[in-house]
Structure formats: C-alpha cells, structure tokens
Scaffold this motif. Structure first.
Motif, PDB file in Angstrom:
ATOM      1  N   TRP A   2     -13.718  15.340  -9.238  1.00 21.98           N
ATOM      2  CA  TRP A   2     -12.892  14.792  -8.161  1.00 21.98           C
ATOM      3  C   TRP A   2     -12.419  13.382  -8.474  1.00 21.98           C
ATOM      4  O   TRP A   2     -11.368  12.956  -7.984  1.00 21.98           O
ATOM      5  N   ASP A   3     -13.161  12.646  -9.304  1.00 22.23           N
ATOM      6  CA  ASP A   3     -12.682  11.337  -9.755  1.00 22.23           C
ATOM      7  C   ASP A   3     -11.383  11.474 -10.562  1.00 22.23           C
ATOM      8  O   ASP A   3     -10.479  10.640 -10.438  1.00 22.23           O
ATOM      9  N   PHE A   4     -11.304  12.528 -11.354  1.00 20.31           N
ATOM     10  CA  PHE A   4     -10.068  12.748 -12.118  1.00 20.31           C
ATOM     11  C   PHE A   4      -8.901  13.040 -11.182  1.00 20.31           C
ATOM     12  O   PHE A   4      -7.799  12.511 -11.372  1.00 20.31           O
ATOM     13  N   TYR A   5      -9.132  13.878 -10.169  1.00 22.55           N
ATOM     14  CA  TYR A   5      -8.067  14.158  -9.203  1.00 22.55           C
ATOM     15  C   TYR A   5      -7.651  12.898  -8.444  1.00 22.55           C
ATOM     16  O   TYR A   5      -6.466  12.692  -8.149  1.00 22.55           O
ATOM     17  N   ARG A   6      -8.624  12.059  -8.136  1.00 23.93           N
ATOM     18  CA  ARG A   6      -8.317  10.815  -7.442  1.00 23.93           C
ATOM     19  C   ARG A   6      -7.485   9.897  -8.324  1.00 23.93           C
ATOM     20  O   ARG A   6      -6.520   9.257  -7.858  1.00 23.93           O
ATOM     21  N   MET A   7      -7.821   9.828  -9.608  1.00 27.78           N
ATOM     22  CA  MET A   7      -7.037   9.009 -10.536  1.00 27.78           C
ATOM     23  C   MET A   7      -5.618   9.546 -10.675  1.00 27.78           C
ATOM     24  O   MET A   7      -4.656   8.774 -10.803  1.00 27.78           O
ATOM     25  N   PHE A   8      -5.482  10.851 -10.649  1.00 30.63           N
ATOM     26  CA  PHE A   8      -4.138  11.442 -10.723  1.00 30.63           C
ATOM     27  C   PHE A   8      -3.323  11.077  -9.485  1.00 30.63           C
ATOM     28  O   PHE A   8      -2.124  10.752  -9.593  1.00 30.63           O
ATOM     29  N   GLY A   9      -3.947  11.099  -8.328  1.00 33.61           N
ATOM     30  CA  GLY A   9      -3.253  10.717  -7.099  1.00 33.61           C
ATOM     31  C   GLY A   9      -2.855   9.252  -7.103  1.00 33.61           C
ATOM     32  O   GLY A   9      -1.741   8.897  -6.689  1.00 33.61           O
ATOM     33  N   ILE A  10      -3.767   8.393  -7.579  1.00 33.70           N
ATOM     34  CA  ILE A  10      -3.454   6.961  -7.635  1.00 33.70           C
ATOM     35  C   ILE A  10      -2.311   6.691  -8.619  1.00 33.70           C
ATOM     36  O   ILE A  10      -1.397   5.915  -8.334  1.00 33.70           O
ATOM     37  N   ALA A  11      -2.357   7.345  -9.788  1.00 31.70           N
ATOM     38  CA  ALA A  11      -1.278   7.169 -10.765  1.00 31.70           C
ATOM     39  C   ALA A  11       0.059   7.658 -10.208  1.00 31.70           C
ATOM     40  O   ALA A  11       1.108   7.045 -10.455  1.00 31.70           O
ATOM     41  N   SER A  12       0.022   8.730  -9.429  1.00 32.00           N
ATOM     42  CA  SER A  12       1.258   9.247  -8.830  1.00 32.00           C
ATOM     43  C   SER A  12       1.820   8.258  -7.809  1.00 32.00           C
ATOM     44  O   SER A  12       3.040   8.025  -7.764  1.00 32.00           O
ATOM     45  N   LEU A  13       0.940   7.665  -6.990  1.00 35.45           N
ATOM     46  CA  LEU A  13       1.400   6.692  -5.998  1.00 35.45           C
ATOM     47  C   LEU A  13       1.966   5.436  -6.669  1.00 35.45           C
ATOM     48  O   LEU A  13       2.979   4.886  -6.221  1.00 35.45           O
ATOM     49  N   GLU A  14       1.317   4.994  -7.736  1.00 40.44           N
ATOM     50  CA  GLU A  14       1.828   3.821  -8.453  1.00 40.44           C
ATOM     51  C   GLU A  14       3.185   4.113  -9.082  1.00 40.44           C
ATOM     52  O   GLU A  14       4.103   3.268  -9.034  1.00 40.44           O
ATOM     53  N   GLN A  15       3.345   5.299  -9.680  1.00 38.32           N
ATOM     54  CA  GLN A  15       4.628   5.656 -10.266  1.00 38.32           C
ATOM     55  C   GLN A  15       5.715   5.747  -9.199  1.00 38.32           C
ATOM     56  O   GLN A  15       6.852   5.290  -9.406  1.00 38.32           O
ATOM     57  N   THR A  16       5.363   6.317  -8.047  1.00 36.77           N
ATOM     58  CA  THR A  16       6.334   6.427  -6.951  1.00 36.77           C
ATOM     59  C   THR A  16       6.749   5.056  -6.447  1.00 36.77           C
ATOM     60  O   THR A  16       7.945   4.796  -6.206  1.00 36.77           O
ATOM     61  N   SER A  17       5.783   4.155  -6.279  1.00 39.95           N
ATOM     62  CA  SER A  17       6.113   2.807  -5.811  1.00 39.95           C
ATOM     63  C   SER A  17       6.975   2.066  -6.829  1.00 39.95           C
ATOM     64  O   SER A  17       7.886   1.313  -6.457  1.00 39.95           O
ATOM     65  N   PHE A  18       6.730   2.281  -8.111  1.00 39.36           N
ATOM     66  CA  PHE A  18       7.542   1.652  -9.150  1.00 39.36           C
ATOM     67  C   PHE A  18       8.991   2.140  -9.075  1.00 39.36           C
ATOM     68  O   PHE A  18       9.936   1.336  -9.128  1.00 39.36           O
ATOM     69  N   LEU A  19       9.185   3.437  -8.921  1.00 38.75           N
ATOM     70  CA  LEU A  19      10.545   3.985  -8.831  1.00 38.75           C
ATOM     71  C   LEU A  19      11.240   3.543  -7.548  1.00 38.75           C
ATOM     72  O   LEU A  19      12.432   3.208  -7.560  1.00 38.75           O
TER      73      LEU A  19
END
Length: 283
Positions: free
Chosen positions: A162-179
């Motif tokens: 679940w830590d991996f899934y959480r990291m994937f969610g955080i990376a997705s949010l950071e990428q979205t905020s960057f765009l």
C-alpha cells in the motif's frame, strides 16, 4: 436518306455546327495528346499524407501544409516544399526512427514538430502512467531503504504494498499540479494561445510526451545506486528542458515565456509537496 450535320442548339455553347466525335478528335490532335499526358501524370502522382489545409506543420518555420509528400508510385516520392520558407515540409519522413529519437533527445525543435504535428502517436496516456509507475517505484524503494523493519509478516508486506500505491497517488497529484500550474501561467500570459479545447489537448499531449525522460529513473536506480541523488537532478533538468521545448514548439513562444510557465508549475508542485509534509506523509 442521309441526314446532314446537326445544328447545335444555342444553349450548347459550341459553334454553329456540332461535329461528330471522330471529326473533333482529328481536328485537334495536339490537345488530345496533352490531355492524355495530363491524365497519365495525374494517375501516377498520388498525393501522400493528404489532410485538411494546415493539418501538418513545416518542421522549419512551423507553417501550415496540406501534405508531406507526393507519391509517384514505383517507390518514387517527392517531399512537399513549404510555401513560406521554401524548404522541405518535413525532412524527417526519410529519416530512421533512431535518428529522430536522437534529435528529440537533443531537444531540436524540428524533431519535436515532426513528432507532435506530422505523426500519429497516441501513446501519451500510457507513457504518462508508465513514467508515474517508475517514479512511484523509486520513491517506494527509497522509503524501504530508510525503513529497518525486516519482519516477513504478511501484514508488513501488505503495508509495504500500500505504500507503493500511496507513492503512485502522490506522484500523480504532483504531476497534475505541475501541469495545472503551466496551463494557468500560459493562460495568464498569453490567453489567445489557448482559445479552444483542441489547443489544451495538443499542449497536454506535448507535455506528456516530452516527459519521457522519467523512464531513466529505473536504470538510475539499478546501475547507479551510489549516485542516485545526482542522477535524479540530471533527469529532472532534462525533463524540464524537454517540457520547455514542447511548449515553445506547440505555442510558438520564446524561451523566456516557456521557462516562466515551467517555473510556475514547479512552484505549484512544490506547494503540493509542502502540503503533504504538513499532513505527515513521507514523499
């Protein structure tokens, strides 16, 4: 009883007499031969990669073009010439894909125009997901290295997954905020550049495709584990440079405006990271 030559009606547009077809062919042999040559040439020269006017772009001046090449059959192709700069519309249609990839890695504007405007590449969604998986794996690996718990219990393994899934969610949010930060900055600086939905989609596609440098995260972890922080800095700089070049090519902006949009996107992304830190999440 034989009938004489038929009189032409006033509506026919011809002269006073309407000659038989055989007489008309004998009267103008040169015109018939020229028409035959034009018909043969038209049958042999088939347009290649035809589309609506302005669907393609010249890789040199970014001017609109109706076609990339013309096919004369039997392996004979003729590259279209741009009407604006009088140069080949797209010289990369003769290049090997490896050469195109090398030019894209070198951030050449011509290669970016070829990929974004003159090819039909629809892997931007899959590429984005794969890059996010690579980034999530790197963060998850660093999180596991910092943890000293070696308990093989199933509950611990489940928590690590679940830590991996959480990291994937955080990376997705950071990428979205960057765009989102880039879109806001560009809309604020040049609102006329993003008028329609197609403009947003094209810019989003360009930004996602230009983030292919994140694929280097996995080799950086596997082969250069001792120098991972330095490798990550180089990869980050390369991805941002590619994003800036994609903005320049898509919207025909100068370097300063494209980098200002990138900086604004980074500010918004770092703001999201600070928010996660305040919430007590390890990113």
């Amino acid at each position: 009883m034989e009938s004489g030559p038929a009189l032409a009606s006033p509506e026919s547009g011809y002269g006073e007499l309407q000659l038989p077809a055989c007489s008309a062919r004998r009267a103008s042999p040169r015109r018939a031969s020229e028409g035959g040559r034009e018909a043969v040439a038209g049958a042999m020269a088939e347009p290649g990669a035809m589309a609506e006017p302005g669907a393609y772009r010249c890789v040199e001046c970014s001017g609109g073009a109706e076609e990339l090449y013309r096919d004369y059959q039997r392996g004979v192709l003729r590259i279209a010439i741009c009407k604006s700069c009088q140069k080949p519309v797209d010289k990369y249609i003769e290049y090997d894909p490896v050469i195109i990839l090398i030019n894209a890695i070198l951030c050449k504007a011509q290669a970016y125009r070829h990929i974004l405007f003159n090819t039909k590449i629809n892997i931007h969604g899959k590429l984005c997901v794969f890059c996010l998986l690579c980034e999530a794996y790197l963060r998850w690996l660093q999180l596991q290295d910092s943890s000293q718990n070696t308990d093989p219990d199933d509950l611990i393994r489940y928590a690590k997954e679940w830590d991996f899934y959480r990291m994937f969610g955080i990376a997705s949010l950071e990428q979205t905020s960057f765009l989102v930060g880039i879109f806001i900055a560009l809309w604020w600086m040049r609102p006329e550049m993003l008028k329609s939905k197609s403009d947003f989609i094209l810019l989003l596609k360009a930004l996602l495709l230009s983030s292919y440098g994140k694929l280097l995260l996995i080799p950086a972890v596997i082969w250069e584990h001792d120098y991972t922080p330095l490798c990550l800095v180089f990869i980050k700089v390369f991805v941002l440079t590619s994003n800036s070049q994609a903005i320049r090519v898509t919207l025909n902006l100068n370097r300063m405006l494209s980098w200002l949009a990138i900086v604004f996107g980074l500010i918004l992304e770092n703001g999201v990271v600070c928010l996660f830190h305040k919430m007590g999440w390890d990113v």
